[in-house]
Design a protein around this motif. Structure first.
Motif: not given
Ligand SMILES: Cc1cc2nc3c(=O)[nH]c(=O)nc-3n(C[C@H](O)[C@H](O)[C@H](O)COP(=O)(O)OP(=O)(O)OC[C@H]3O[C@@H](n4cnc5c(N)ncnc54)[C@H](O)[C@@H]3O)c2cc1C
Length: 455
Positions: A82-83, A317-320, A370-386
């Motif tokens: 994504v980078a 995307w933002k994640s932790g 560790a027993e844990q979750y890959d937390f990911l805010i995965g934002s996606q959209w189609a129009d650059a004005t958004d």
């Protein structure tokens, strides 16, 4: 020897000449715009030239060329970072997507796979022998970047991460060598490429351990958002105690009609009747709006999410890492979800579980054991004005989630977030990785990535 933009094409032709089995694509050539495009539509970069490699000698030649002329070099596997690290403005882009050789050995249950394969191509070939290994959950992703950063998927609880299933790799290094890395040869390099990304060289062939995987018990349970507190609390307790055969992802998003929902998707990779028993409490503790859990071929599960990730959309995307789904975390998510600007976006909690969680953090370069979750805010959209409101919402939610997240992140989710965040991604293994970088790439030729600084 310096070479300017206009001179690159002729220098490549002159120096690699008939030795280049692949193709050279330059600005102005037909196919240039297709060659430089990557998955994330936010990325629009113009490389000096694209070298489309078809075999290891092309890779070695390209590395030597970039080094000789002191040019930046980006490496493209599946192009899903994504980078946008597969392509850089003004760099040489080494495109491996044509290197799709694949050979399954059913006797030893192993496979040798080229770095240009997507998960879908890999899974289709190995499933013909009733075999699979852990990869990710969207079939268009590249096996190369995914494996080199770790590789979290539906089989991680039972069989570990993709990098845990790596037996060996052929690596073209900055000094023009082609090395084999395994537990027996160049062991330090083998350690570093299992989580350290493309920092030490370009992998021209991966060898993986496969496992018998045929039908899995899989699918999703959907609930309205107002049930999220009960659902997510139950989910957290349930999946942490679940057997290794079960791997899960919880996600929050909007239906096409704009209704916020929480969904739990599961994959049980063991006997189906045992899976039915294991999953009964999860399927019955509340009534979901929809229960799509059923036996299905593993390859079907691997592509069910594809439609939600078409190429060319704009992504941020933002994640932790998230250890526990606490009341505070749930409350924050409940506040933000109804205001999510794009119905194509989602917030995912991908479980790292079982075998993948029990490997020692220093056993491979991937440290987040560790027993844990890959937390990911995965934002996606189609129009650059958004873009502005999607970026703002994503950043605000990530900020609000800070008290609940670990100070660490999965390297394969990182955007362009600065050296501090990169260090958090490599975690406690960073000093050893930096020492390795000084050995294998002291001049930092491989720096178009989540970079480990040799200095
Ligand atoms: C839709 C989507 C779904 C995803 N799902 C998952 C998931 O379920 N699990 C998971 O773990 N991750 C997942 N990811 C993250 C994924 O692992 C990363 O995006 C990964 O970088 C993809 O690899 P690639 O080869 O496609 O990417 P690329 O952009 O081609 O490469 C990524 C990085 O790896 C380097 N690289 C690529 N090939 C080589 C090579 N042969 N040798 C050396 N360096 C190389 C590149 O230079 C770049 O720095 C997902 C990403 C997307 C976009």
């Amino acid at each position: 020897m310096a070479v300017d933009a206009g001179g690159v094409a002729s220098a490549v032709r002159q120096e690699l000449g008939s030795g280049l089995r692949g193709k050279l694509v330059c600005p102005g050539d037909r196919g240039y715009d297709t060659a430089r495009a990557v998955f994330n539509g936010m990325i629009d970069r113009r490389p000096l030239a694209v070298i489309r490699a078809v075999e290891a000698s092309d890779v070695v030649g390209c590395i030597s060329f970039a080094r000789r002329h002191d040019l930046r070099l980006s490496v493209r596997g599946g192009g899903h970072s994504v980078a946008g690290n597969a392509v850089r403005e003004g760099a040489i882009m080494l495109d491996l997507s044509g290197m799709k050789a694949l050979r399954v050995d059913p006797e030893t249950q192993t496979v040798r796979a080229g770095p240009g394969l997507t998960l879908g191509e890999f899974d289709r070939a190995t499933s013909a022998f009733g075999l699979a290994t852990t990869l990710g959950v969207v079939s268009t992703t590249g096996i190369a970047g995914l494996t080199l950063g770790g590789g979290l998927g539906w089989l991680n609880g039972r069989y570990g991460l993709a990098c845990d299933n790596l037996i060996s790799a052929e690596v073209a290094t900055a000094d023009g060598q082609l090395l084999r890395a395994s537990a027996q040869e160049n062991e330090d390099l083998f350690w570093g490429i299992r989580g350290g990304g493309g920092n030490f060289g370009v992998v021209t062939c991966f060898e993986y351990q496969l496992h018998p995987v045929d039908l899995v018990l899989a699918g999703g349970l959907a609930y309205p958002l107002d049930m999220a507190p009960r659902v997510l609390r139950f989910y957290d307790d349930f999946v942490k105690a679940a057997p290794d055969e079960l791997s899960t992802v919880a996600s929050l998003g909007l239906t096409p009609a704009g209704e916020p929902t929480v969904t739990i998707v599961v994959c049980y990779c063991g006997p189906i009747d045992e899976g039915e028993q294991v999953l009964r409490p999860l399927r019955t503790f509340q009534s979901p709006i929809d229960d799509g859990i059923q036996p299905m071929p593993y390859t079907v599960l691997q592509s069910v999410r594809d439609a939600g990730f078409p190429s060319g959309r704009l992504h941020y995307w933002k994640s932790g890492w998230l250890r526990d789904v606490t009341d505070g975390a749930i409350q924050t998510l409940m506040q933000f979800l109804p205001r999510m600007p794009s119905s194509a976006s989602g917030v995912g909690l991908q479980q790292l579980h079982g075998v993948a969680s029990r490997v020692a953090p220093s056993a491979t370069a991937f440290p987040h054991r560790a027993e844990q979750y890959d937390f990911l805010i995965g934002s996606q959209w189609a129009d650059a004005t958004d873009s502005h409101r999607n970026l703002q919402w994503t950043r605000a939610l990530f900020e609000a989630m800070q008290p609940h997240l670990e100070e660490s992140v999965y390297v394969n989710n990182l955007g362009d977030e600065g050296p501090g965040r990169v260090q958090e991604a490599y975690g406690e293994n960073y000093p050893r990785l930096a020492a390795m970088k000084r050995t294998y790439d002291p001049d930092n030729l491989f720096r178009v990535n989540q970079n480990i600084d040799p200095c």
